[in-house]
Motif scaffolding. Structure first.
Motif, PDB file in Angstrom:
ATOM      1  N   GLN A 123       1.905   0.657  -2.935  1.00 11.31           N
ATOM      2  CA  GLN A 123       1.555  -0.757  -2.899  1.00 11.31           C
ATOM      3  C   GLN A 123       2.670  -1.618  -3.484  1.00 11.31           C
ATOM      4  O   GLN A 123       3.028  -2.653  -2.912  1.00 11.31           O
ATOM      5  CB  GLN A 123       0.259  -1.027  -3.644  1.00 11.31           C
ATOM      6  CG  GLN A 123      -0.174  -2.478  -3.528  1.00 11.31           C
ATOM      7  CD  GLN A 123      -1.487  -2.770  -4.198  1.00 11.31           C
ATOM      8  OE1 GLN A 123      -1.795  -2.218  -5.238  1.00 11.31           O
ATOM      9  NE2 GLN A 123      -2.259  -3.650  -3.598  1.00 11.31           N
ATOM     10  N   LEU A 124       3.250  -1.187  -4.593  1.00 13.25           N
ATOM     11  CA  LEU A 124       4.325  -1.968  -5.208  1.00 13.25           C
ATOM     12  C   LEU A 124       5.557  -2.037  -4.305  1.00 13.25           C
ATOM     13  O   LEU A 124       6.192  -3.092  -4.196  1.00 13.25           O
ATOM     14  CB  LEU A 124       4.690  -1.361  -6.565  1.00 13.25           C
ATOM     15  CG  LEU A 124       3.625  -1.516  -7.647  1.00 13.25           C
ATOM     16  CD1 LEU A 124       3.953  -0.651  -8.848  1.00 13.25           C
ATOM     17  CD2 LEU A 124       3.459  -2.972  -8.039  1.00 13.25           C
ATOM     18  N   GLN A 125       5.875  -0.941  -3.650  1.00 14.40           N
ATOM     19  CA  GLN A 125       7.027  -0.952  -2.743  1.00 14.40           C
ATOM     20  C   GLN A 125       6.759  -1.832  -1.526  1.00 14.40           C
ATOM     21  O   GLN A 125       7.658  -2.503  -1.031  1.00 14.40           O
ATOM     22  CB  GLN A 125       7.379   0.471  -2.329  1.00 14.40           C
ATOM     23  CG  GLN A 125       7.995   1.257  -3.465  1.00 14.40           C
ATOM     24  CD  GLN A 125       8.180   2.716  -3.148  1.00 14.40           C
ATOM     25  OE1 GLN A 125       7.480   3.282  -2.318  1.00 14.40           O
ATOM     26  NE2 GLN A 125       9.127   3.352  -3.829  1.00 14.40           N
ATOM     27  N   LEU A 126       5.541  -1.839  -1.074  1.00 11.73           N
ATOM     28  CA  LEU A 126       5.179  -2.703   0.048  1.00 11.73           C
ATOM     29  C   LEU A 126       5.284  -4.166  -0.357  1.00 11.73           C
ATOM     30  O   LEU A 126       5.832  -4.994   0.384  1.00 11.73           O
ATOM     31  CB  LEU A 126       3.755  -2.377   0.520  1.00 11.73           C
ATOM     32  CG  LEU A 126       3.265  -3.102   1.759  1.00 11.73           C
ATOM     33  CD1 LEU A 126       4.061  -2.648   2.979  1.00 11.73           C
ATOM     34  CD2 LEU A 126       1.785  -2.832   1.980  1.00 11.73           C
ATOM     35  N   ASN A 135       9.112   4.640   2.559  1.00 11.31           N
ATOM     36  CA  ASN A 135       9.105   5.823   3.438  1.00 11.31           C
ATOM     37  C   ASN A 135       9.254   7.115   2.643  1.00 11.31           C
ATOM     38  O   ASN A 135       8.601   8.119   2.937  1.00 11.31           O
ATOM     39  CB  ASN A 135      10.203   5.708   4.502  1.00 11.31           C
ATOM     40  CG  ASN A 135       9.941   4.580   5.474  1.00 11.31           C
ATOM     41  OD1 ASN A 135       8.799   4.203   5.703  1.00 11.31           O
ATOM     42  ND2 ASN A 135      10.997   4.024   6.026  1.00 11.31           N
ATOM     43  N   GLU A 136      10.097   7.082   1.637  1.00  4.37           N
ATOM     44  CA  GLU A 136      10.295   8.257   0.792  1.00  4.37           C
ATOM     45  C   GLU A 136       9.008   8.587   0.024  1.00  4.37           C
ATOM     46  O   GLU A 136       8.623   9.751  -0.099  1.00  4.37           O
ATOM     47  CB  GLU A 136      11.436   7.977  -0.189  1.00  4.37           C
ATOM     48  CG  GLU A 136      11.839   9.155  -1.025  1.00  4.37           C
ATOM     49  CD  GLU A 136      13.012   8.796  -1.932  1.00  4.37           C
ATOM     50  OE1 GLU A 136      12.863   8.977  -3.152  1.00  4.37           O
ATOM     51  OE2 GLU A 136      14.040   8.334  -1.410  1.00  4.37           O
ATOM     52  N   THR A 137       8.318   7.566  -0.457  1.00  4.96           N
ATOM     53  CA  THR A 137       7.074   7.771  -1.196  1.00  4.96           C
ATOM     54  C   THR A 137       5.968   8.273  -0.276  1.00  4.96           C
ATOM     55  O   THR A 137       5.145   9.095  -0.694  1.00  4.96           O
ATOM     56  CB  THR A 137       6.651   6.477  -1.913  1.00  4.96           C
ATOM     57  OG1 THR A 137       7.729   6.051  -2.763  1.00  4.96           O
ATOM     58  CG2 THR A 137       5.415   6.688  -2.763  1.00  4.96           C
ATOM     59  N   GLU A 141       3.943  11.580  -0.994  1.00  5.81           N
ATOM     60  CA  GLU A 141       2.479  11.577  -1.058  1.00  5.81           C
ATOM     61  C   GLU A 141       1.903  12.621  -0.100  1.00  5.81           C
ATOM     62  O   GLU A 141       0.945  13.321  -0.448  1.00  5.81           O
ATOM     63  CB  GLU A 141       1.914  10.198  -0.723  1.00  5.81           C
ATOM     64  CG  GLU A 141       0.404  10.158  -0.867  1.00  5.81           C
ATOM     65  CD  GLU A 141      -0.208   8.841  -0.440  1.00  5.81           C
ATOM     66  OE1 GLU A 141      -1.220   8.450  -1.039  1.00  5.81           O
ATOM     67  OE2 GLU A 141       0.305   8.219   0.514  1.00  5.81           O
ATOM     68  N   ALA A 142       2.479  12.751   1.082  1.00  4.59           N
ATOM     69  CA  ALA A 142       2.001  13.755   2.044  1.00  4.59           C
ATOM     70  C   ALA A 142       2.168  15.159   1.464  1.00  4.59           C
ATOM     71  O   ALA A 142       1.259  16.000   1.578  1.00  4.59           O
ATOM     72  CB  ALA A 142       2.756  13.626   3.363  1.00  4.59           C
TER      73      ALA A 142
END
Length: 169
Positions: A123-126, A135-137, A141-142
């Protein structure tokens, strides 16, 4: 603390307005205080560095006092929320390797904390328009969700509470 949805565009506009306002108020107060101190306590020969520094520090102090009172208003809810979210995400980030180790040991608490961490970071990166980091996060997360599935753990960010951070030994 729970993850809540906020409007990215509204948040960014408020953040810009607040940053400009804080900088403007600080500049005006710092320059004014420095000018007043130079006028009354300054050296006619021009050696006024300490007087100017004192004026800037007074301006900073007054700015902090003003905004600590104003920041409590409902207009700043989204900014306060993201500020607190960043603090919590950084607390987890600072000990992420320990949380990941606890996850490998089968800790449900670690699964909850790391689920919150990933959701908060996304959310913070968004909100900050950090597309590369986002994208890295998403990839991290996956991988995390896959690990939770293999360990039969439930990664539920909604179960997160600040008290869980104190369980890290």
């Amino acid at each position: 603390m729970e993850i809540r949805e906020i409007d990215k565009d509204v948040y960014q506009k408020k953040q810009r307005k607040v940053a400009i306002l804080v900088c403007s108020v600080f500049a005006i107060l710092g320059l004014s205080a420095s000018a007043l101190l130079r006028h009354y306590y300054g050296n006619a020969e021009g050696e006024n560095m300490t007087v100017n520094l004192a004026g800037v520090l007074i301006g900073l102090l007054i700015t902090i006092i003003i905004f600590s009172q104003v920041f409590k208003k409902p207009y700043f809810d989204d900014i306060r929320y993201t500020w607190n979210l960043k603090k919590r995400a950084l607390q987890i980030q600072n000990h992420r390797h320990k949380w990941e180790q606890k996850l490998q040991d089968g800790s449900q608490t670690a699964a909850t904390v790391l689920a919150f961490y990933h959701k908060a970071t996304l959310q913070l990166q968004l909100l900050d328009k950090n597309e590369f980091g986002y994208n890295e996060t998403v990839e991290r997360e996956a991988k995390f969700l896959s690990e939770c599935e293999q360990l039969n753990l439930t990664p539920d960010a909604a179960q997160f509470s600040i008290d869980l951070l104190e369980t890290l030994n």
